[in-house]
Design an enzyme around this catalytic site. Structure first.
Site, PDB file in Angstrom:
ATOM      1  N   HIS A  45      -1.645  -7.836  11.986  1.00  0.00           N
ATOM      2  CA  HIS A  45      -3.126  -7.381  11.134  1.00  0.00           C
ATOM      3  C   HIS A  45      -3.499  -8.336  10.125  1.00  0.00           C
ATOM      4  CE1 HIS A  45      -0.394  -5.262   8.325  1.00  0.00           C
ATOM      5  NE2 HIS A  45      -1.331  -5.681   7.368  1.00  0.00           N
ATOM      6  N   ASP A  54       1.843  -3.877  15.731  1.00  0.00           N
ATOM      7  CA  ASP A  54       1.582  -4.818  14.928  1.00  0.00           C
ATOM      8  C   ASP A  54       2.405  -5.940  14.586  1.00  0.00           C
ATOM      9  OD1 ASP A  54       0.057  -5.902  12.403  1.00  0.00           O
ATOM     10  OD2 ASP A  54       0.754  -4.100  11.050  1.00  0.00           O
ATOM     11  N   GLY A  93       0.116  -6.920   0.379  1.00  0.00           N
ATOM     12  CA  GLY A  93       0.432  -8.356   0.540  1.00  0.00           C
ATOM     13  C   GLY A  93       1.626  -8.688   1.094  1.00  0.00           C
ATOM     14  N   SER A 153       2.718  -7.115   3.871  1.00  0.00           N
ATOM     15  CA  SER A 153       2.953  -7.130   5.232  1.00  0.00           C
ATOM     16  C   SER A 153       3.169  -8.338   5.980  1.00  0.00           C
ATOM     17  CB  SER A 153       1.397  -6.450   5.784  1.00  0.00           C
ATOM     18  OG  SER A 153       0.456  -6.261   4.872  1.00  0.00           O
TER      19      SER A 153
HETATM   20  C1  4AZ Z   1      -0.824  -3.344   2.900  1.00  0.00           C
HETATM   21  O1  4AZ Z   1      -1.889  -3.107   2.611  1.00  0.00           O
HETATM   22  C2  4AZ Z   1       0.124  -2.497   2.742  1.00  0.00           C
HETATM   23  N1  4AZ Z   1       3.475   1.053   1.282  1.00  0.00           N
HETATM   24  C3  4AZ Z   1       1.542  -2.766   3.298  1.00  0.00           C
HETATM   25  C4  4AZ Z   1       2.743  -1.645   3.191  1.00  0.00           C
HETATM   26  C5  4AZ Z   1       2.311  -0.521   2.567  1.00  0.00           C
HETATM   27  C6  4AZ Z   1       1.082  -0.210   2.174  1.00  0.00           C
HETATM   28  C7  4AZ Z   1       0.061  -1.247   2.102  1.00  0.00           C
HETATM   29  C8  4AZ Z   1       3.617   0.311   2.371  1.00  0.00           C
HETATM   30  O2  4AZ Z   1      -0.328  -4.581   3.300  1.00  0.00           O
END
Ligand code: 4AZ
Length: 256
Positions: free
Chosen positions: A46, A100, A199, A201
């Protein structure tokens, strides 16, 4: 990262910072990632809204980075990107980021990609037989937000510790119910005090097994950050051994 602490890249030397060049030519931080071989970075699908069509020339990857808005040329290694491979079955039509996972191939400089140092190392990937038990504590790291709703990301690399949840807990109706597929697992704190956030991810979740560290998860999604009954959701890396080997030509999780 919510509720963790400032860390250094020497403690997470496989972390990669992925940047994209905006229309106005600025380098904007996009996602975390992890170095799985000298020329390959593992991250989340993503992170690439246009999938495998996202232009690699727009991206760059920095290894050995402590601070997002400062450059330390003595330790950082910067790369252009040769190729982006997003998983063919990546699907967010149900809003749950299934499959993902994505790979980025770094462009070698003078015939070489990442050079190992105190700040840059390759992470081990587990073989599919290596199963991570519920309750195990794992580390996450990233440059993401310290609180949901903040407009800015963390200036420094941060780390936190989370426990792997049993699937039946995460699929309970009070949690995420049927949003959790076999390609995901959940992790969080029993007191909901630490979590990944926007951020983070693409970054790694790393656990110790038999005295060695392995990347078992890719930070993927969650409803908010460090919210009660809303653990972080991670891509189950062991499901993608064959896919990673196919796309990169690497051998993954080979016993030493
Ligand atoms: C994001 O938006 C995101 N709490 C990544 C991890 C989590 C929430 C949002 C997990 O990239």
């Amino acid at each position: 990262i919510v509720g963790g602490k400032v860390s250094t890249v020497e403690s997470h030397p496989w972390i990669a910072a992925i940047f994209v060049r905006s229309k106005s030519k600025e380098k904007v931080f996009r996602c975390g990632g992890s170095l799985i071989s000298a020329c390959w970075v593992l991250t989340a699908a993503h992170c690439f809204p246009h999938g495998s069509h996202d232009k690699p020339q727009r991206f760059s990857v920095t290894l050995g980075k402590n601070a997002l808005n400062e450059t330390d040329r003595t330790v950082e290694q910067n790369f252009r990107v040769e190729k982006i491979i997003v998983h063919e079955d990546y699907d967010n039509s149900e809003g749950n980021f299934n499959n993902d996972v994505a790979l980025m191939k770094l462009k070698p400089r003078r015939g070489k990609c990442a050079a190992e140092s105190k700040s840059v190392k390759i992470v081990c990937l587990p073989s599919p037989q290596q199963i991570i038990q519920p309750g195990v504590t794992c580390e996450i790291a990233g440059y993401g937000k310290e609180k949901q709703g903040l407009w800015y990301k963390s200036q420094y690399l941060r780390e936190a510790w989370v426990n792997v949840f049993a699937d039946d807990v995460c699929r309970h109706k009070d949690y995420y119910e049927n949003l959790i597929t076999d390609n995901m697992f959940c992790a969080g704190r029993l007191d909901w005090s630490q979590d990944a956030c926007e951020g983070d991810s693409g970054g790694p979740l790393v656990c110790e097994l038999d005295g060695r560290l392995f990347q078992f998860g890719i930070i993927s999604w969650g409803d908010g950050c460090a919210k009660e009954l809303r653990p972080g959701v991670y891509t189950k890396v062991t499901n993608y051994k064959q896919w990673i080997e196919e796309k990169t030509g690497l051998r993954v999780g080979a016993a030493l």
